[in-house]
Motif scaffolding. Sequence first.
Motif, PDB file in Angstrom:
ATOM      1  N   LYS A  74      33.472 130.540  18.911  1.00  0.00           N
ATOM      2  CA  LYS A  74      34.056 130.511  17.561  1.00  0.00           C
ATOM      3  C   LYS A  74      33.073 129.909  16.580  1.00  0.00           C
ATOM      4  O   LYS A  74      32.538 128.812  16.790  1.00  0.00           O
ATOM      5  N   GLY A 124      36.434 131.786  11.734  1.00  0.00           N
ATOM      6  CA  GLY A 124      37.569 131.258  10.988  1.00  0.00           C
ATOM      7  C   GLY A 124      37.579 131.776   9.561  1.00  0.00           C
ATOM      8  O   GLY A 124      36.807 132.676   9.192  1.00  0.00           O
ATOM      9  N   GLY A 125      38.460 131.188   8.747  1.00  0.00           N
ATOM     10  CA  GLY A 125      38.688 131.710   7.401  1.00  0.00           C
ATOM     11  C   GLY A 125      37.866 131.053   6.315  1.00  0.00           C
ATOM     12  O   GLY A 125      37.524 131.687   5.321  1.00  0.00           O
ATOM     13  N   GLY A 173      39.801 133.037   3.775  1.00  0.00           N
ATOM     14  CA  GLY A 173      41.213 133.126   4.164  1.00  0.00           C
ATOM     15  C   GLY A 173      42.068 131.987   3.648  1.00  0.00           C
ATOM     16  O   GLY A 173      43.164 132.210   3.112  1.00  0.00           O
ATOM     17  N   HIS A 174      41.577 130.754   3.776  1.00  0.00           N
ATOM     18  CA  HIS A 174      42.433 129.601   3.467  1.00  0.00           C
ATOM     19  C   HIS A 174      42.800 129.532   1.986  1.00  0.00           C
ATOM     20  O   HIS A 174      43.905 129.141   1.622  1.00  0.00           O
ATOM     21  N   SER A 205      45.266 131.724  13.457  1.00  0.00           N
ATOM     22  CA  SER A 205      43.994 131.016  13.292  1.00  0.00           C
ATOM     23  C   SER A 205      42.981 131.491  14.333  1.00  0.00           C
ATOM     24  O   SER A 205      43.348 132.006  15.410  1.00  0.00           O
ATOM     25  N   GLY A 206      41.731 131.281  13.999  1.00  0.00           N
ATOM     26  CA  GLY A 206      40.673 131.613  14.953  1.00  0.00           C
ATOM     27  C   GLY A 206      40.833 130.845  16.253  1.00  0.00           C
ATOM     28  O   GLY A 206      40.575 131.391  17.332  1.00  0.00           O
ATOM     29  N   THR A 250      46.226 124.643  11.990  1.00  0.00           N
ATOM     30  CA  THR A 250      45.084 125.536  12.204  1.00  0.00           C
ATOM     31  C   THR A 250      43.765 124.807  12.389  1.00  0.00           C
ATOM     32  O   THR A 250      42.864 125.364  12.990  1.00  0.00           O
TER      33      THR A 250
HETATM   34  O1  IP8 Z   1      39.986 129.135   9.842  1.00  0.00           O
HETATM   35  C1  IP8 Z   1      42.559 130.971   9.486  1.00  0.00           C
HETATM   36  O2  IP8 Z   1      41.652 130.861  10.565  1.00  0.00           O
HETATM   37  P1  IP8 Z   1      40.986 129.442  10.917  1.00  0.00           P
HETATM   38  C2  IP8 Z   1      42.365 132.308   8.782  1.00  0.00           C
HETATM   39  O3  IP8 Z   1      40.375 129.637  12.248  1.00  0.00           O
HETATM   40  C3  IP8 Z   1      43.165 132.485   7.531  1.00  0.00           C
HETATM   41  O4  IP8 Z   1      42.103 128.422  10.941  1.00  0.00           O
HETATM   42  C4  IP8 Z   1      43.514 133.855   7.196  1.00  0.00           C
HETATM   43  C5  IP8 Z   1      43.530 131.527   6.736  1.00  0.00           C
END
Ligand code: IP8
Length: 247
Positions: free
Chosen positions: A5, A49-50, A54-55, A152-153, A208
Motif C-alpha cells: 500500500k 489511498g485517497g 478522495g478524502h 479504504s485502502g 480509515t
Molecule cells: O486513504 C480512502 O482510502 P484511504 C479513499 O486508504 C477515499 O483511507 C475515497 C476517501
Amino acid sequence: MIVLKLGGSVVTDKDRAETLDGPALERAADAVAAAVSSGAVERLVVVHGGGSFGHHHASEHGVSTTEGTHDADAALAIHGAMKTLDEFVLEALLERDVPALPVHPFSAAHRDDDGDLHLSTGQVQTLLAEGFVPVLHGDVVAHAGEGVTIVSGDELVAELATALEADRIGLCSTVPGVLDTDDAVIDRITSFADVEAVLGGSDATDVTGGMAAKVRALLELDARASIFGLDALESFLEGDEPGTTVE
Ligand code: IP8
C-alpha cells in the motif's frame, strides 16, 4: 506474493485539494520499477489511498466507511477524484515499464447490511498470473442500506492479503514505522497489548487512517506486515523488513 500500500499522504499533498506529491510518487514508482525489473518481486499488487483526492470529496459530502450517500453526483465526485489519482499512479508505473493495470473497487466490491466488505479477486488473481501488476485504490462502494460508502485502502489490503494468500504486506507511510513515546521506531509488534499504551486503546472513530486501526487489522492477518517510510520502500521490496514488523 506482495501486497503493497502506498499511503495517500505519501503520494499526495494532503493539505491541498487534489494535489499530487509528484516527487514522492516518482520515488515510489522508481523503487517498484527497480524491484520488478531486477526480479526481486515477482507477483505484486499495489493499493493506494485517497490523500487529498478522495478524502477531500468524501468529507465534503459527509461520506465515510459507515455513513453513506444516495447522491449519485457525490458518489461520482469521490470515485472520479480517485480515478484521477489512480491515473497518475498508473502513469508513473507504466512510464517505468511496470505492467500496471487498474482494478477499480467501485465495480468490484460491495458491503452487506452488516457493513462487511466483499471484494471479488478473480480478476486480480488472473492479472497477476498473466504477469501484470494490478493497482487498486480507496474508493466508493455500494453499501446495503446506506447507498454508497468509502472503502479504504487498508481494508482492501486486508481483503487482498487473505484472498491471495500474500507472503508479505508493506504499508508505505509518511512515518518510518510505528513510533513509541520517544518517537523511536518500534521494531516488532506481536500483540496489540505491546503498543496499547503508545497507540491508545480505542480509536473506533478513526476508521480509515489511524495507526492503531492499522496495527489491529494487520495483527489479524496471516502474512507478516511491515510499516515503513518512503526511504525504505526499495529495501522492503528487496526482501528486508524495514520499519515496524507486525506479525
Ligand atoms: O486513504 C480512502 O482510502 P484511504 C479513499 O486508504 C477515499 O483511507 C475515497 C476517501
